[in-house]
Write a protein that holds these residues in place. Sequence first.
Motif, PDB file in Angstrom:
ATOM      1  N   ALA A  89     -16.837 -43.384   6.541  1.00 14.64           N
ATOM      2  CA  ALA A  89     -15.949 -42.489   6.027  1.00 14.64           C
ATOM      3  C   ALA A  89     -16.308 -41.020   6.336  1.00 14.64           C
ATOM      4  O   ALA A  89     -15.408 -40.369   6.756  1.00 14.64           O
ATOM      5  N   ALA A  90     -17.615 -40.914   5.986  1.00 11.37           N
ATOM      6  CA  ALA A  90     -18.315 -39.494   6.332  1.00 11.37           C
ATOM      7  C   ALA A  90     -18.100 -39.118   7.846  1.00 11.37           C
ATOM      8  O   ALA A  90     -17.711 -38.066   8.269  1.00 11.37           O
ATOM      9  N   ARG A  91     -18.285 -40.018   8.668  1.00 11.41           N
ATOM     10  CA  ARG A  91     -18.104 -40.020  10.094  1.00 11.41           C
ATOM     11  C   ARG A  91     -16.658 -39.654  10.617  1.00 11.41           C
ATOM     12  O   ARG A  91     -16.476 -38.734  11.525  1.00 11.41           O
ATOM     13  N   PHE A  92     -15.839 -40.037   9.922  1.00 16.13           N
ATOM     14  CA  PHE A  92     -14.296 -39.807  10.176  1.00 16.13           C
ATOM     15  C   PHE A  92     -14.125 -38.385   9.844  1.00 16.13           C
ATOM     16  O   PHE A  92     -13.377 -37.771  10.253  1.00 16.13           O
ATOM     17  N   MET A  93     -14.511 -38.037   8.660  1.00 15.59           N
ATOM     18  CA  MET A  93     -14.371 -36.631   8.342  1.00 15.59           C
ATOM     19  C   MET A  93     -15.027 -35.590   8.936  1.00 15.59           C
ATOM     20  O   MET A  93     -14.451 -34.668   9.369  1.00 15.59           O
ATOM     21  N   PHE A  94     -16.175 -35.877   9.627  1.00 14.79           N
ATOM     22  CA  PHE A  94     -16.917 -35.238  10.340  1.00 14.79           C
ATOM     23  C   PHE A  94     -16.165 -35.040  11.885  1.00 14.79           C
ATOM     24  O   PHE A  94     -15.910 -33.779  12.380  1.00 14.79           O
ATOM     25  N   SER A  95     -15.533 -36.222  12.263  1.00 14.69           N
ATOM     26  CA  SER A  95     -14.786 -36.192  13.550  1.00 14.69           C
ATOM     27  C   SER A  95     -13.546 -35.313  13.163  1.00 14.69           C
ATOM     28  O   SER A  95     -13.039 -34.613  14.267  1.00 14.69           O
ATOM     29  N   ILE A 116     -19.612 -40.198  19.772  1.00 14.87           N
ATOM     30  CA  ILE A 116     -20.856 -41.105  18.932  1.00 14.87           C
ATOM     31  C   ILE A 116     -20.343 -41.110  17.615  1.00 14.87           C
ATOM     32  O   ILE A 116     -20.640 -42.277  17.070  1.00 14.87           O
ATOM     33  N   GLU A 117     -19.952 -40.228  17.012  1.00 14.92           N
ATOM     34  CA  GLU A 117     -19.473 -39.959  15.538  1.00 14.92           C
ATOM     35  C   GLU A 117     -18.386 -41.352  15.403  1.00 14.92           C
ATOM     36  O   GLU A 117     -18.518 -42.153  14.603  1.00 14.92           O
ATOM     37  N   LEU A 118     -17.438 -41.292  16.443  1.00 12.76           N
ATOM     38  CA  LEU A 118     -16.194 -42.297  16.236  1.00 12.76           C
ATOM     39  C   LEU A 118     -16.719 -43.371  16.585  1.00 12.76           C
ATOM     40  O   LEU A 118     -16.470 -44.654  15.641  1.00 12.76           O
ATOM     41  N   THR A 119     -17.641 -43.748  17.329  1.00 14.30           N
ATOM     42  CA  THR A 119     -18.055 -45.056  17.620  1.00 14.30           C
ATOM     43  C   THR A 119     -19.021 -45.781  16.758  1.00 14.30           C
ATOM     44  O   THR A 119     -18.456 -46.736  16.073  1.00 14.30           O
ATOM     45  N   PHE A 120     -19.767 -45.131  15.877  1.00 13.66           N
ATOM     46  CA  PHE A 120     -20.569 -45.447  14.774  1.00 13.66           C
ATOM     47  C   PHE A 120     -19.586 -45.789  13.473  1.00 13.66           C
ATOM     48  O   PHE A 120     -19.591 -46.659  12.645  1.00 13.66           O
ATOM     49  N   GLY A 121     -18.569 -44.829  13.405  1.00 12.46           N
ATOM     50  CA  GLY A 121     -17.755 -44.949  12.337  1.00 12.46           C
ATOM     51  C   GLY A 121     -16.738 -46.332  12.550  1.00 12.46           C
ATOM     52  O   GLY A 121     -16.678 -47.090  11.552  1.00 12.46           O
ATOM     53  N   ILE A 122     -16.174 -46.474  13.782  1.00 11.15           N
ATOM     54  CA  ILE A 122     -15.556 -47.709  14.055  1.00 11.15           C
ATOM     55  C   ILE A 122     -16.393 -49.035  13.977  1.00 11.15           C
ATOM     56  O   ILE A 122     -15.982 -50.083  13.171  1.00 11.15           O
TER      57      ILE A 122
END
Length: 131
Positions: A89-95, A116-122
């Motif tokens: 969730a945090a990664r998607f907000m950062f994205s 990288i953020e989207l990849t780890f988020g997914i």
Amino acid sequence: MIGFNTYRRIFLASAWYDLVVTAVFATPWTLALLYALLATIHRALGLGPLQLLPPEGVLYANFFGSVVIVWAVLRLRSGLVWLARYDAAARFMFSAAMIHALISGASPLLWGFLVIELTFGILQLLPFEKT
């Protein structure tokens, strides 16, 4: 569905990534070194000079670095994989913030961090076998 051990490795890899990448944001001095490096890369790629960071930008970057370091260490020490859903969730907000910055004219270097953020988020939203 992926195996629990694979999911755990993804979870821990994301925490290590966060710790390594964001540690330099935590102090004004390390941020200055990072920003100088990014400016050099930016110019070498023909993207022109980076804008100077105002004091408020440095402050917010330091807040970001400090909080993410604590979050990464918590994940590494606890090993509680259910925290991965919150991290996603945090990664998607950062994205979302990164996409907004890119649309607003931020450096294209940001694309590397966004991917990288989207990849780890997914990956951290994938279903996994519970053991």
